[in-house]
Motif scaffolding. Structure first.
Motif, PDB file in Angstrom:
ATOM      1  N   ILE A 103       0.871  -1.174   0.000  1.00  0.00           N
ATOM      2  CA  ILE A 103       0.000   0.000   0.000  1.00  0.00           C
ATOM      3  C   ILE A 103       0.909   1.227   0.000  1.00  0.00           C
ATOM      4  CG2 ILE A 103      -1.679   1.335   1.314  1.00  0.00           C
ATOM      5  CD1 ILE A 103      -2.872  -1.238   2.313  1.00  0.00           C
ATOM      6  N   GLN A 104       0.785   2.059  -1.015  1.00  0.00           N
ATOM      7  CA  GLN A 104       1.684   3.196  -1.176  1.00  0.00           C
ATOM      8  C   GLN A 104       1.142   4.485  -0.573  1.00  0.00           C
ATOM      9  OE1 GLN A 104       2.421   3.016  -5.517  1.00  0.00           O
ATOM     10  NE2 GLN A 104       4.484   2.341  -4.988  1.00  0.00           N
ATOM     11  N   LEU A 105      -0.173   4.610  -0.517  1.00  0.00           N
ATOM     12  CA  LEU A 105      -0.791   5.802   0.050  1.00  0.00           C
ATOM     13  C   LEU A 105      -2.040   5.381   0.795  1.00  0.00           C
ATOM     14  CD1 LEU A 105      -0.989   8.947   0.280  1.00  0.00           C
ATOM     15  CD2 LEU A 105      -2.438   8.869  -1.759  1.00  0.00           C
ATOM     16  N   ASN A 106      -2.201   5.915   2.009  1.00  0.00           N
ATOM     17  CA  ASN A 106      -3.373   5.597   2.808  1.00  0.00           C
ATOM     18  C   ASN A 106      -3.771   6.852   3.569  1.00  0.00           C
ATOM     19  OD1 ASN A 106      -5.357   4.400   4.375  1.00  0.00           O
ATOM     20  ND2 ASN A 106      -4.196   2.514   4.667  1.00  0.00           N
ATOM     21  N   ASP A 107      -4.664   7.637   2.964  1.00  0.00           N
ATOM     22  CA  ASP A 107      -5.048   8.930   3.521  1.00  0.00           C
ATOM     23  C   ASP A 107      -6.531   8.898   3.881  1.00  0.00           C
ATOM     24  OD1 ASP A 107      -5.733  11.632   3.997  1.00  0.00           O
ATOM     25  OD2 ASP A 107      -4.147  12.333   2.650  1.00  0.00           O
ATOM     26  N   LYS A 108      -6.817   8.726   5.163  1.00  0.00           N
ATOM     27  CA  LYS A 108      -8.206   8.606   5.611  1.00  0.00           C
ATOM     28  C   LYS A 108      -8.972   9.892   5.391  1.00  0.00           C
ATOM     29  CE  LYS A 108     -11.017   7.269   9.599  1.00  0.00           C
ATOM     30  NZ  LYS A 108     -10.989   6.792  11.003  1.00  0.00           N
ATOM     31  N   GLU A 109      -8.356  11.034   5.705  1.00  0.00           N
ATOM     32  CA  GLU A 109      -9.048  12.317   5.578  1.00  0.00           C
ATOM     33  C   GLU A 109      -9.411  12.614   4.129  1.00  0.00           C
ATOM     34  OE1 GLU A 109      -8.377  17.060   6.637  1.00  0.00           O
ATOM     35  OE2 GLU A 109      -6.992  15.551   7.424  1.00  0.00           O
ATOM     36  N   ALA A 110      -8.476  12.343   3.225  1.00  0.00           N
ATOM     37  CA  ALA A 110      -8.741  12.578   1.801  1.00  0.00           C
ATOM     38  C   ALA A 110      -9.617  11.489   1.204  1.00  0.00           C
ATOM     39  CB  ALA A 110      -7.425  12.668   1.037  1.00  0.00           C
ATOM     40  N   GLY A 111      -9.712  10.350   1.872  1.00  0.00           N
ATOM     41  CA  GLY A 111     -10.495   9.239   1.348  1.00  0.00           C
ATOM     42  C   GLY A 111      -9.840   8.600   0.147  1.00  0.00           C
ATOM     43  N   CYS A 112      -8.555   8.287   0.291  1.00  0.00           N
ATOM     44  CA  CYS A 112      -7.822   7.729  -0.846  1.00  0.00           C
ATOM     45  C   CYS A 112      -6.867   6.635  -0.358  1.00  0.00           C
ATOM     46  CB  CYS A 112      -7.043   8.822  -1.571  1.00  0.00           C
ATOM     47  SG  CYS A 112      -6.137   8.232  -3.025  1.00  0.00           S
ATOM     48  N   VAL A 113      -6.961   5.468  -0.982  1.00  0.00           N
ATOM     49  CA  VAL A 113      -6.039   4.368  -0.712  1.00  0.00           C
ATOM     50  C   VAL A 113      -5.471   3.903  -2.046  1.00  0.00           C
ATOM     51  CG1 VAL A 113      -5.721   2.084   0.312  1.00  0.00           C
ATOM     52  CG2 VAL A 113      -7.431   3.644   1.271  1.00  0.00           C
ATOM     53  N   ILE A 114      -4.136   3.819  -2.125  1.00  0.00           N
ATOM     54  CA  ILE A 114      -3.482   3.394  -3.366  1.00  0.00           C
ATOM     55  C   ILE A 114      -2.549   2.229  -3.052  1.00  0.00           C
ATOM     56  CG2 ILE A 114      -1.985   4.040  -5.292  1.00  0.00           C
ATOM     57  CD1 ILE A 114      -2.863   6.918  -4.910  1.00  0.00           C
TER      58      ILE A 114
END
Length: 233
Positions: A103-114
């Motif tokens: 998992i390269q990006l996990n941003d709960k506030e932005a609502g984005c998981v990559i």
């Protein structure tokens, strides 16, 4: 419908995807399952990977980074952004089995998981002297809102590992060290003359993997990854 074989777990993509229309709803996606894009070689009773790759090339488009991308939107009624975020993370943990996948990006506030997934054993093409085995790096991006997610799957690159084939070894040739060659999709889309067999299999099976991933994520969002998430404890 002659010479076409629908594989049970593969849902192909309808004409609305062709050209610039690279997005659809889940309902459109499921409704397109009656359109067959997996072709069968009538004489050999096997998948015709080359014909299938040519058909898929009309569905998938190269994005501005010369990668192969596809997008789909799911409605998830009754679930908040936070609830969906938990399910998406749970799904990523269970779905990316290769040790190379992260998992390269996990941003709960932005609502984005990559996540970046390594998909091996996509295709093998063996000649008398050399064998080529294909794998792919696929980026899965999930954007999350209340009651809705967007999933973008991108075939970023292929890896072809070349080794000495069995025929050459039987003639006494020394096994050579594996050679890994990386291709970006625009260099071999849908395949090249030199790597026709390997490239056609790689695109077809990467397509199968992406469609399966889409469907599994949708099921996880609605029913949980294990089916036990709703149990009281």
């Amino acid at each position: 419908m002659k010479n076409r074989l629908l594989i049970a777990f593969i849902y192909c993509f309808a004409a609305v995807f062709i050209g610039s229309a690279q997005i659809t709803t889940y309902e459109d996606f499921k409704a397109s399952s009656e359109n067959l894009l997996i072709y069968k070689n009538k004489k050999k009773d096997k998948i015709d990977f080359e014909k299938t790759a040519l058909a898929l090339a009309e569905v998938y488009a190269l994005d501005k980074h010369n990668a192969v991308s596809h997008s789909i939107i799911y409605n998830v009624p009754g679930k908040t952004k936070e609830e969906i975020y938990v399910e998406v993370n749970n799904w990523f943990v269970h779905s990316f089995g290769s040790g190379k996948s992260v998992i390269q990006l996990n941003d709960k506030e932005a609502g984005c998981v990559i996540g970046k997934g390594y998909v091996d054993a996509l295709g093998s093409n063996s000649g008398f002297f050399n064998q080529s085995d294909a794998a792919a790096w696929v980026i899965i991006r999930v954007d999350i809102k209340d009651e809705k997610v967007r999933v973008i799957a991108t075939i970023q690159s292929y890896e072809v590992t070349k080794t000495t084939a069995v025929g050459a070894l039987l003639l006494g040739a020394r096994p050579s060290a594996p050679k890994v060659v990386e291709y970006i999709p625009n260099e071999c889309f849908p395949y090249t003359k030199k790597e026709k067999g390997t490239g056609a299999k790689a695109l077809t099976l990467a397509h199968c993997w992406i469609v399966t991933i889409f469907d599994n994520l949708y099921d996880a969002l609605n029913n949980g990854v294990t089916g036990l998430e709703e149990d009281d404890f």
